[in-house]
Write an enzyme that holds these catalytic residues in place. Structure first.
Site, short mmCIF file in Angstrom:
data_model
loop_
_atom_site.label_atom_id
_atom_site.label_comp_id
_atom_site.label_asym_id
_atom_site.label_seq_id
_atom_site.Cartn_x
_atom_site.Cartn_y
_atom_site.Cartn_z
N ASN A 1 0.88 -1.18 0.00
CA ASN A 1 0.00 0.00 0.00
C ASN A 1 0.91 1.23 0.00
OD1 ASN A 1 -1.84 2.03 0.44
ND2 ASN A 1 -2.25 1.49 2.58
N TRP A 2 1.02 1.84 -1.17
CA TRP A 2 1.95 2.98 -1.30
C TRP A 2 1.41 4.23 -0.59
CZ3 TRP A 2 4.26 3.45 -6.94
CH2 TRP A 2 5.05 2.33 -7.20
N LYS A 3 0.14 4.26 -0.26
CA LYS A 3 -0.49 5.46 0.28
C LYS A 3 -0.25 6.65 -0.65
CE LYS A 3 0.24 3.58 4.87
NZ LYS A 3 -0.06 3.75 6.26
N HIS B 1 -9.65 1.23 4.76
CA HIS B 1 -8.38 1.45 5.48
C HIS B 1 -8.63 2.43 6.63
CE1 HIS B 1 -4.29 2.65 6.41
NE2 HIS B 1 -3.89 1.57 5.78
N GLU C 1 -7.05 4.84 7.71
CA GLU C 1 -6.82 6.26 7.37
C GLU C 1 -8.02 6.84 6.63
OE1 GLU C 1 -3.03 5.68 5.45
OE2 GLU C 1 -2.14 5.13 7.38
N GLU D 1 -5.95 -4.90 10.69
CA GLU D 1 -4.94 -3.86 10.90
C GLU D 1 -5.28 -3.09 12.18
OE1 GLU D 1 -2.75 -2.73 7.08
OE2 GLU D 1 -4.47 -1.42 7.24
N GLY E 1 2.05 2.10 10.95
CA GLY E 1 3.06 3.16 10.90
C GLY E 1 3.74 3.38 12.24
N SER F 1 2.96 -2.31 10.57
CA SER F 1 4.40 -2.37 10.85
C SER F 1 5.02 -3.73 10.53
CB SER F 1 4.69 -1.97 12.30
OG SER F 1 4.30 -0.62 12.51
N GLY G 1 2.51 -1.23 4.40
CA GLY G 1 2.56 0.18 4.07
C GLY G 1 3.98 0.63 3.79
N GLY G 2 4.62 1.24 4.79
CA GLY G 2 5.94 1.85 4.61
C GLY G 2 6.96 0.96 3.92
C1 PEP Z 1 -0.97 0.20 6.09
O1 PEP Z 1 -0.88 1.31 5.59
O2 PEP Z 1 -1.96 -0.49 5.85
C2 PEP Z 1 0.10 -0.27 6.95
C3 PEP Z 1 -0.02 -1.45 7.49
O3 PEP Z 1 1.17 0.57 7.12
P1 PEP Z 1 2.58 0.18 7.80
O4 PEP Z 1 3.02 -1.15 7.20
O5 PEP Z 1 3.49 1.30 7.43
O6 PEP Z 1 2.34 0.05 9.26
#
Ligand code: PEP
Length: 248
Positions: free
Chosen positions: A9-11, A89, A91, A161, A167, A205, A226-227
């Site tokens: 997930n590039w966001k 999500h 966010e 999640e 994050g 994470s 994500g990251g």
């Molecule tokens: C996400 O954006 O769904 C996510 C899990 O982010 P991260 O891996 O950065 O915690």
């Protein structure tokens, strides 16, 4: 057992030239299904550049067409070669006012267009500390069920999640994840027998150095990343960890 599914997930990240390098370095991994959910403007680039990796989107309109300025329909995503779409999500829920019912309608829109929705669920820290984590997740799933009906549940992937792990640099514990995934699977199976084999991903994470342990946890069918999906080497390590956990 279904193949594990690892979804990047590039966001709100990306830029045409840099994407070329990142997309070019992401490849298929035997025994694992890999998808990358990019911002809308880069979907065509991702579809053209990826090999053996499915392009996906990060949200979708609940509407099909008409006077909905700024929206992108599920049919448009399918037209661009999208296979997956993330819905709900945390966010989107927290920052863009998407409530449980909206997430349900977006899931229905994705299914209507033949996309595979990845429905995100998860509790806040306060909800976990109040002992309400499973109740919250069941409420979120229930709202989707109310709109799509039990027979369609089997067409979803669910991403657990916990909001407090996204994050944060620190994933949820393996035991917390195991319990929640078992609860989600039980809930799904009680509504429709076929839905008991839906893939339940963990997100929050996931990194190259913890992916092996997380993917080995009972009931974890892959990850939403994500990251770490923005760094090709890290993302590929995570995909390979899923292959190892799959026994590939
Ligand atoms: C996400 O954006 O769904 C996510 C899990 O982010 P991260 O891996 O950065 O915690």
């Amino acid at each position: 057992m279904a193949q594990k599914l690892v979804v990047g997930n590039w966001k709100l990240n990306g830029e045409l030239a840099a994407n070329e390098a990142l997309l070019g370095a992401i490849g298929a991994v035997a025994g694992v299904e890999v998808a990358v959910c990019v911002p809308f403007p880069y979907l065509a680039q991702a579809a053209a550049r990826l090999r053996g990796v499915a392009p996906g989107a990060q949200t979708v309109s609940e509407f099909q067409s008409g006077a909905y300025t700024g929206e992108v329909s599920a049919e448009m995503l399918a037209d661009l070669g999208c296979r997956y779409v993330i819905v709900g999500h945390s966010e989107r829920r927290a920052l863009f006012g998407e409530d449980d019912a909206t997430v349900g309608r977006k899931t229905a829109a994705a299914l209507r267009a033949g996309l595979a929705p990845i429905v995100c669920v998860g509790e806040s820290l306060a909800e976990r500390e109040a002992g309400r984590a499973l109740e919250v997740v069941e409420r979120q799933l229930g709202a989707v069920l109310a709109i799509i009906g039990a027979r369609m549940l089997a067409r979803l992937a669910v991403a657990y999640e916990p909001v407090w792990a996204i994050g944060a640099g620190r994933a949820a514990g393996v035991e917390e994840i195991r319990r929640m995934h078992a609860g989600i699977r039980r809930w799904l199976g009680e509504r429709d027998a076929a839905a008991a084999s839906v893939r339940v991903l963990y997100g929050g994470s996931v990194k190259a150095d913890n992916a092996t342990a997380l993917f080995a946890a009972p009931g974890v069918d892959g990850g939403l990343i994500g990251g770490a999906s923005l760094v090709a080497d890290d993302f590929m390590s995570i995909c390979r960890a899923a292959a190892v956990a799959n026994g590939a």
